[in-house]
Each structure stands twice: as C-alpha cells, then as structure tokens.
Scaffold this motif. Structure first.
Motif, PDB file in Angstrom:
ATOM      1  N   SER A 253       1.223  -1.421   0.076  1.00  0.00           N
ATOM      2  CA  SER A 253      -0.401   0.055   0.020  1.00  0.00           C
ATOM      3  C   SER A 253       0.630   0.495   0.639  1.00  0.00           C
ATOM      4  O   SER A 253       2.103   1.275   0.360  1.00  0.00           O
ATOM      5  CB  SER A 253      -1.317   0.157   1.181  1.00  0.00           C
ATOM      6  OG  SER A 253      -1.722  -1.315   1.339  1.00  0.00           O
TER       7      SER A 253
ATOM      8  N   VAL B 191       0.254   7.824 -11.172  1.00  0.00           N
ATOM      9  CA  VAL B 191       1.163   6.947  -9.768  1.00  0.00           C
ATOM     10  C   VAL B 191       2.643   5.298 -10.460  1.00  0.00           C
ATOM     11  O   VAL B 191       1.815   4.883 -11.927  1.00  0.00           O
ATOM     12  CB  VAL B 191       0.583   6.150  -8.961  1.00  0.00           C
ATOM     13  CG1 VAL B 191       0.060   7.103  -7.960  1.00  0.00           C
ATOM     14  CG2 VAL B 191      -0.716   5.418  -9.387  1.00  0.00           C
TER      15      VAL B 191
ATOM     16  N   GLY C 142      -7.215   5.436 -12.933  1.00  0.00           N
ATOM     17  CA  GLY C 142      -6.745   4.088 -13.725  1.00  0.00           C
ATOM     18  C   GLY C 142      -6.924   3.596 -14.738  1.00  0.00           C
ATOM     19  O   GLY C 142      -6.872   2.376 -14.931  1.00  0.00           O
TER      20      GLY C 142
ATOM     21  N   ARG D 187      -5.930   1.388  -7.281  1.00  0.00           N
ATOM     22  CA  ARG D 187      -6.015   2.355  -7.150  1.00  0.00           C
ATOM     23  C   ARG D 187      -7.229   3.178  -6.324  1.00  0.00           C
ATOM     24  O   ARG D 187      -8.017   3.127  -6.585  1.00  0.00           O
ATOM     25  CB  ARG D 187      -5.319   4.121  -7.255  1.00  0.00           C
ATOM     26  CG  ARG D 187      -6.054   4.217  -8.582  1.00  0.00           C
ATOM     27  CD  ARG D 187      -4.958   5.491  -9.710  1.00  0.00           C
ATOM     28  NE  ARG D 187      -5.559   6.311  -9.023  1.00  0.00           N
ATOM     29  CZ  ARG D 187      -4.293   7.955  -9.172  1.00  0.00           C
ATOM     30  NH1 ARG D 187      -3.018   7.179 -10.162  1.00  0.00           N
ATOM     31  NH2 ARG D 187      -4.218   8.242  -9.033  1.00  0.00           N
TER      32      ARG D 187
ATOM     33  N   ASN E  49      -9.038   6.457  -5.315  1.00  0.00           N
ATOM     34  CA  ASN E  49      -9.034   7.487  -4.586  1.00  0.00           C
ATOM     35  C   ASN E  49      -9.403   8.253  -3.569  1.00  0.00           C
ATOM     36  O   ASN E  49      -8.962   9.752  -2.897  1.00  0.00           O
ATOM     37  CB  ASN E  49      -9.661   8.882  -6.089  1.00  0.00           C
ATOM     38  CG  ASN E  49      -8.407   8.235  -7.258  1.00  0.00           C
ATOM     39  OD1 ASN E  49      -7.309   8.237  -6.772  1.00  0.00           O
ATOM     40  ND2 ASN E  49      -8.896   9.006  -8.667  1.00  0.00           N
TER      41      ASN E  49
ATOM     42  N   THR F 195      -5.443   6.446  -1.970  1.00  0.00           N
ATOM     43  CA  THR F 195      -4.162   5.006  -1.339  1.00  0.00           C
ATOM     44  C   THR F 195      -3.916   4.675  -2.941  1.00  0.00           C
ATOM     45  O   THR F 195      -4.597   4.137  -3.555  1.00  0.00           O
ATOM     46  CB  THR F 195      -4.133   4.060   0.068  1.00  0.00           C
ATOM     47  OG1 THR F 195      -4.888   4.968   0.443  1.00  0.00           O
ATOM     48  CG2 THR F 195      -3.705   3.150  -0.189  1.00  0.00           C
ATOM     49  N   VAL F 196      -3.270   4.039  -3.447  1.00  0.00           N
ATOM     50  CA  VAL F 196      -2.289   2.887  -4.782  1.00  0.00           C
ATOM     51  C   VAL F 196      -1.792   1.891  -3.749  1.00  0.00           C
ATOM     52  O   VAL F 196      -1.545   1.695  -2.958  1.00  0.00           O
ATOM     53  CB  VAL F 196      -1.279   3.348  -5.276  1.00  0.00           C
ATOM     54  CG1 VAL F 196       0.047   3.867  -5.342  1.00  0.00           C
ATOM     55  CG2 VAL F 196      -1.016   3.026  -6.880  1.00  0.00           C
TER      56      VAL F 196
ATOM     57  N   CYS G  65       6.760   3.570  -3.595  1.00  0.00           N
ATOM     58  CA  CYS G  65       5.783   4.540  -5.035  1.00  0.00           C
ATOM     59  C   CYS G  65       6.000   5.461  -5.331  1.00  0.00           C
ATOM     60  O   CYS G  65       6.961   6.009  -4.147  1.00  0.00           O
ATOM     61  CB  CYS G  65       5.193   4.560  -3.526  1.00  0.00           C
ATOM     62  SG  CYS G  65       2.953   5.065  -4.710  1.00  0.00           S
TER      63      CYS G  65
END
Length: 123
Positions: free
Chosen positions: A21, A34, A55, A72, A74, A78-79, A96
């Motif tokens: 994460s 990302v 995404g 992800r 949004n 968090t990705v 990341c």
C-alpha cells in the motif's frame, strides 16, 4: 508538496502473495499518476507498474505481467500493488512514486517518492 508512505512488505516464500500500500498526503492523489518501482541490491531501480490518474491506463513490466496488479482508491488516497506468485527475483525494496502527468516507466520522470518497503522472497 506530496508525501508517499509505503507499507505491506515482508518475508514470504516462493508462490506466496503480498499487497503493498502507498498512502499519499493531502487531497492531491486524484491528480497524480502513480508508479511502483523496485530496486534490488546492486541493481538499478526498475519499473514495475504504473497507472494514470483515473486508473484507465495501466502498464506493467514484462517480468510481473499476470502476477502483479496495480490499483488505486482515490477516496482514500491510496495505491496498491497486489503481488501474487512471488519469486525470489521479486526480492527488492519497493517504492511508490507519483507525478502530475501520465505515468512513465522512467524513474527520473517522477517527482515524488516514498521511503520504500522491503519485500523478500525466499526459495
């Protein structure tokens, strides 16, 4: 401006799974493309997976296609990187990264980086 914090690394055996994460600070996440990169001892930092702001566009390194999944959230900034069927060659520090543009496979294109999380896969 942007802070990224990775978590979820650990020691696993060949064939196991892990989910990494990366949490971004503030409410800027939805504007960020990302990427996940990894770096093994003595090796250059290499691209693993990347995702556009929405995404809709995803790119994976050939070495992880079919095994890793980037996603992800949004809402929670968090990705994730779901890693399945892990191999010893996956052992590395995973980072990341983010940029206010389309995702890139080049680490020098990213402006923001997390501290990394260690993934170790034993034989």
């Amino acid at each position: 401006q942007v802070q990224l914090v990775e978590s979820g690394g650990g020691l696993v055996q060949t064939g196991d799974s892990l989910r990494l994460s990366c949490v971004a600070s503030g409410r800027t996440f939805s504007s960020l493309a990302v990427g996940w990169f990894r770096q093994a001892p003595g090796k250059e930092r290499e691209f693993v997976a990347g995702m556009s702001t929405s995404g809709g566009s995803i790119v994976y390194a050939d070495s992880v296609k079919g095994r890793f999944t980037i996603s992800r959230d949004n809402t929670n900034n968090t990705v994730y990187l779901q890693m399945n069927i892990l191999k010893p060659d996956d052992t590395a520090v995973y980072y990341c990264a983010a940029r206010f543009a389309l995702p890139s496979t080049r680490p020098d294109r990213y402006n923001y980086w997390g501290q990394g999380t260690q993934v170790t896969v034993s034989s």
